[in-house]
Write a protein that holds these residues in place. Structure first.
Motif, short mmCIF file in Angstrom:
data_model
loop_
_atom_site.label_atom_id
_atom_site.label_comp_id
_atom_site.label_asym_id
_atom_site.label_seq_id
_atom_site.Cartn_x
_atom_site.Cartn_y
_atom_site.Cartn_z
N ASP A 164 23.30 -20.14 10.42
CA ASP A 164 23.21 -20.30 9.30
C ASP A 164 22.37 -21.93 8.58
OD1 ASP A 164 22.65 -17.77 8.00
OD2 ASP A 164 24.74 -17.61 6.91
N SER A 165 23.74 -22.69 8.94
CA SER A 165 23.31 -23.89 8.68
C SER A 165 22.14 -25.23 9.64
CB SER A 165 24.09 -24.93 8.49
OG SER A 165 25.19 -24.85 10.70
N SER A 166 22.17 -24.53 10.83
CA SER A 166 20.90 -24.61 11.82
C SER A 166 19.70 -24.43 12.12
CB SER A 166 21.91 -24.15 13.35
OG SER A 166 21.40 -22.69 13.78
N ALA A 167 19.56 -23.79 10.40
CA ALA A 167 18.32 -23.79 10.36
C ALA A 167 18.03 -24.73 9.38
CB ALA A 167 17.97 -22.30 9.12
N SER A 168 15.96 -25.06 9.96
CA SER A 168 15.37 -26.15 9.50
C SER A 168 15.68 -26.01 7.44
CB SER A 168 13.78 -26.37 9.62
OG SER A 168 13.09 -25.30 9.51
N ALA A 169 15.53 -27.41 7.07
CA ALA A 169 15.14 -27.34 5.83
C ALA A 169 16.20 -26.28 4.86
CB ALA A 169 14.03 -26.76 5.32
N VAL A 170 17.72 -26.36 5.01
CA VAL A 170 18.53 -25.99 4.47
C VAL A 170 19.30 -26.62 3.58
CG1 VAL A 170 21.09 -24.44 4.89
CG2 VAL A 170 19.86 -24.69 5.96
N VAL A 171 18.71 -25.97 1.90
CA VAL A 171 19.34 -27.05 0.80
C VAL A 171 20.55 -25.89 -0.07
CG1 VAL A 171 17.42 -27.71 1.02
CG2 VAL A 171 17.87 -26.04 -0.71
N THR A 172 21.76 -26.57 -0.16
CA THR A 172 22.70 -26.35 -1.25
C THR A 172 21.97 -26.00 -2.81
OG1 THR A 172 24.56 -27.70 -0.11
CG2 THR A 172 24.86 -26.48 -1.64
N VAL A 173 21.71 -24.67 -2.35
CA VAL A 173 21.30 -24.11 -4.53
C VAL A 173 21.88 -24.95 -5.49
CG1 VAL A 173 20.31 -23.25 -5.96
CG2 VAL A 173 19.20 -22.97 -3.05
N PHE A 174 23.49 -24.25 -4.87
CA PHE A 174 24.56 -24.06 -5.93
C PHE A 174 26.27 -24.24 -5.58
CE2 PHE A 174 27.85 -22.21 -8.63
CZ PHE A 174 28.07 -22.39 -9.38
N VAL B 217 25.74 -21.65 -2.85
CA VAL B 217 24.42 -20.27 -3.12
C VAL B 217 23.48 -21.40 -1.44
CG1 VAL B 217 22.48 -19.68 -3.23
CG2 VAL B 217 25.08 -19.10 -4.10
N THR B 218 22.60 -21.19 -0.82
CA THR B 218 22.11 -21.79 0.34
C THR B 218 20.63 -21.70 0.11
OG1 THR B 218 23.12 -21.51 2.16
CG2 THR B 218 24.00 -23.00 1.05
N GLY B 219 19.72 -21.97 0.51
CA GLY B 219 18.46 -21.53 0.63
C GLY B 219 18.00 -22.20 2.11
N GLN B 220 16.25 -22.05 2.22
CA GLN B 220 15.54 -23.06 2.89
C GLN B 220 14.50 -23.21 2.23
OE1 GLN B 220 15.39 -20.54 6.75
NE2 GLN B 220 14.95 -22.25 7.39
N SER B 221 14.08 -24.31 2.23
CA SER B 221 13.34 -25.10 1.28
C SER B 221 12.83 -26.40 1.43
CB SER B 221 13.86 -25.27 -0.42
OG SER B 221 13.24 -25.79 -1.32
N SER B 222 11.10 -26.46 1.26
CA SER B 222 10.92 -27.98 1.34
C SER B 222 11.38 -28.94 0.51
CB SER B 222 9.26 -27.88 1.69
OG SER B 222 9.03 -28.03 0.62
N VAL B 223 11.75 -28.56 -0.99
CA VAL B 223 11.76 -29.39 -1.93
C VAL B 223 13.92 -29.79 -1.66
CG1 VAL B 223 11.80 -29.75 -4.53
CG2 VAL B 223 10.07 -29.03 -3.65
N ASN B 224 14.05 -31.37 -1.84
CA ASN B 224 15.08 -31.48 -1.76
C ASN B 224 15.26 -33.10 -3.29
OD1 ASN B 224 18.25 -31.10 -1.49
ND2 ASN B 224 17.93 -30.95 0.25
#
Length: 668
Positions: free
Chosen positions: A497-507, A598-605
């Motif tokens: 999961d974490s090796s994907a691009s643009a992973v951010v911690t949402v919460f 909670v994580t997701g992929q996003s360009s915004v960080n």
């Protein structure tokens, strides 16, 4: 630069005050390093130069491949525009922005670390010593790039850029009518010509506040190179020499009074500020080109931080009972490498640190996937009489080598022997902003303990031993996952999961001691592939409610909102958020300690740095060294990445018990 749109935490129990970050007028001894005004700052100059040169290299690479490159290269570039043009896709710019920030913050630090070094600022006509600092620094940057130590390379690069940029503000190069950078400053084989002699007068006093014509006509006619003298404590200078100028420069009060610096438009020669800053930009680009020619395009781009993929970093216990764990680390790393090789998601680097007792290391750091494969494939499990191992020493080695914002995975089935390093590890986690996830296969909570493939019994960890790993995981924003050895292959999905691009911690939030609680987090349109993790011992139940009011409980392994699996103490929920943006709620019921993430992929960080104010001749803010003290104020420098339109409306500091990247406080 914008403040972050995200709430964020301080890893201390005290609440910190967010204070407005301001520069101190009249006390600047160089291009103002960080802050916006009508003048160009060291930050502006460094950022513009890096973006322009990176774009030029991408353009040249595209041309060599016969590809189109549609980007206007000027002073108005953004990290997002450059990265999209270079990588041909929209993705998170956090690594690019972090690399640029490390360079300009290192640049700003020169005004604090080397406050009284004339050569670091080209004051006092120290041209030869100033040039030596630049050329020696360039050699160090090239060496770091060759060794793939990009973080150290950026720090060195930022420092020498400060000295190079100051030349154009503190000397009379611009006043002599030069329209191009002084290339001899980065080339030790070229002589420095027409330097004003030690006894040669160079200035006359300014007329009141007007310093327009204070450089002597003979100096200009003979094209002699000089720079201003500067003194905080003493006013002495050679007879007839120019001063730097400004309220902090005591030499400027001695005849000839006034100064020649062009640090801001309000400086003594501020009418030439824009010309000096523009030359500083082109000189910085020339220096970057020199580094590129030595390092090659690939290493140069990595030095600039233009990579969308994280570093794959493993810290692995190699004692006798760890054979199964080592085999699983090999399997998952090989899977990531083989699946992503040649794609835009290929890891930008690989780090491996083995440990046992009494040894740890050596550290292997490479950008070559095959080298990493060979190193991890050569690991063998052997020895390990007493249970505790040098886990924290191995982790410390990884944290000091990994770039900021790395995610590190530590595999062990034993307690740490070197617990005295706990505070050191937390300090490194805070300074590098890296996440650490522990894969624990020796927890005492498991009653059935299967022997390994080498017929060595795994070792049980006490509750206190596990708690140490949990504390470090929580401090970093990672997890402490407890599984049996037979379940480990299911738990390593977290690594994938974490090796994907643009992973951010949402919460992220933790409850210790455990108690039933409700956790709210916001899903917006920029988020994709959202995953929730709950780590905690059974009994534990949960329910998930979407923004539209639909609910699903933990009794449903697959439902309208998510599908989830349970492995050891880890529950992994893959969320279905289609057409359900807004406020979601995750309710957890347990009396045992647990953590929600909670994580997701996003360009915004966003990226943030704790900074501190320095008064005096170089009034400015630099990176805060060490940990914050309770009872005082703190300044936080925050930058939004991956969006040209996000506007910040709120920044909130929370304790480590609740951490969140929540974009509900942003407007687009």
């Amino acid at each position: 630069m914008l403040p972050s749109c995200s709430t964020m935490s301080t890893r201390q129990s005290v609440m910190l005050l967010v204070v407005l970050v301001l520069s101190l007028p009249g006390l600047i001894h160089s291009f103002k390093p960080l802050f916006k005004s009508n003048s160009l700052t060291h930050r502006d100059i460094t950022r513009i130069a890096v973006l322009r040169k990176t774009a030029e290299v991408c353009r040249d690479i595209a041309a060599s491949k016969g590809l189109d490159f549609n980007l206007i290269i000027d002073n108005n570039l953004s990290a997002g525009k450059v990265q999209k043009a270079c990588l041909s896709r929209d993705t998170s710019t956090i690594k690019f922005e972090t690399a640029i920030a490390s360079m300009y913050l290192s640049n700003a630090a020169v005004d604090q670390i080397f406050l009284l070094s004339a050569a670091r600022h080209f004051d006092d006509e120290t041209f030869h010593r100033g040039r030596d600092i630049i050329t020696e620094g360039v050699s160090a940057v090239k060496a770091h790039a060759k060794l793939e130590n990009y973080f150290r390379g950026r720090l060195s690069l930022g420092q020498i850029c400060h000295t190079l940029q100051d030349f154009y503000s503190h000397s009379n190069w611009v006043e002599l009518g030069n329209k191009a950078p002084y290339s001899a400053l980065i080339r030790p084989d070229q002589p420095l010509k027409n330097l004003a002699g030690q006894n040669t007068p160079t200035c006359r006093s300014c007329v009141g506040e007007n310093c327009t014509n204070n450089i002597l006509p003979d100096v200009l006619n003979q094209r002699l190179l000089t720079s201003g003298y500067f003194g905080i404590f003493f006013s002495s200078k050679p007879t007839g020499k120019c001063s730097h100028g400004g309220s902090a420069d005591r030499t400027s009060r001695k005849d000839p009074v006034g100064g020649i610096n062009k640090d801001t438009i309000d400086s003594s020669h501020g009418f030439l500020h824009n010309e000096a800053a523009n030359l500083a930009i082109h000189a910085t680009m020339e220096l970057l080109e020199d580094v590129r020619l030595a390092a090659g395009n690939t290493n140069f781009m990595r030095l600039m931080g233009l990579s969308q993929s994280p570093v794959l970093c493993f810290v692995i216990d190699t004692t006798g009972s760890m054979s199964d764990d080592i085999d699983e680390a090999k399997r998952v790393s090989f899977e990531i490498i083989d699946r992503k090789r040649g794609t835009g998601q290929e890891p930008s680097g690989y780090i491996l640190v083995p440990f046992n007792d009494p040894d740890f290391g050596p550290l292997v750091m490479t950008s070559n996937a095959d080298v990493f494969k060979g190193q991890i494939n050569s690991l063998t499990a052997a020895g390990g009489g007493d249970a505790p191992e040098m886990a924290l020493s191995g982790l410390q080695l990884a944290l000091t080598a990994a770039p900021p914002f790395s995610e590190i995975f530590l595999f062990t089935d034993a307690p740490a022997k070197d617990t005295y390093l706990k505070n050191t590890i937390i300090a490194l986690i805070e300074s590098t902003k890296s996440q650490v996830t522990f894969m624990l296969t020796g927890s005492a909570v498991f009653r059935r303990r299967r022997r390994t493939s080498q017929d060595v019994a795994p070792r049980a960890m006490s509750r206190s031993a596990v708690q140490l790993y949990q504390d470090l995981a929580e401090a970093s924003g990672g997890q402490a996952i407890q599984v049996t050895k037979s379940e480990l292959s299911l738990a390593t999905s977290v690594i994938v999961d974490s090796s994907a691009s643009a992973v951010v911690t949402v919460f992220q939030a933790s409850r210790n001691p455990g108690r039933p609680d409700n956790f709210n987090f916001t899903i917006d349109g920029s988020l994709q592939n959202i995953t929730a993790y709950i780590t905690g011992d059974s009994p534990l139940t949960f329910s998930l409610t979407s923004s539209t009011g639909v609910s699903q409980t933990s009794s449903q392994s697959s439902g309208p909102l998510a599908s989830f699996t349970t492995t050891g103490n880890l529950r992994r929920l893959s969320l279905n958020t289609d057409n359900q943006t807004g406020l979601w709620q995750l309710s957890v019921s347990s009396n045992n300690p647990y953590l929600v993430k909670v994580t997701g992929q996003s360009s915004v960080n966003f990226i943030y740095n704790l900074v501190e104010e320095h008064e005096g001749a170089h009034g400015d803010f630099s990176l805060k060294e060490g940990r914050l003290l309770s009872g005082g104020n703190a300044s936080i420098l925050v930058t939004v990445t991956g969006s040209e339109t996000v506007k910040v409306t709120e920044v909130t500091l929370l304790t480590a018990q609740v951490q969140q990247r929540s974009k509900d406080h942003c407007s687009h």
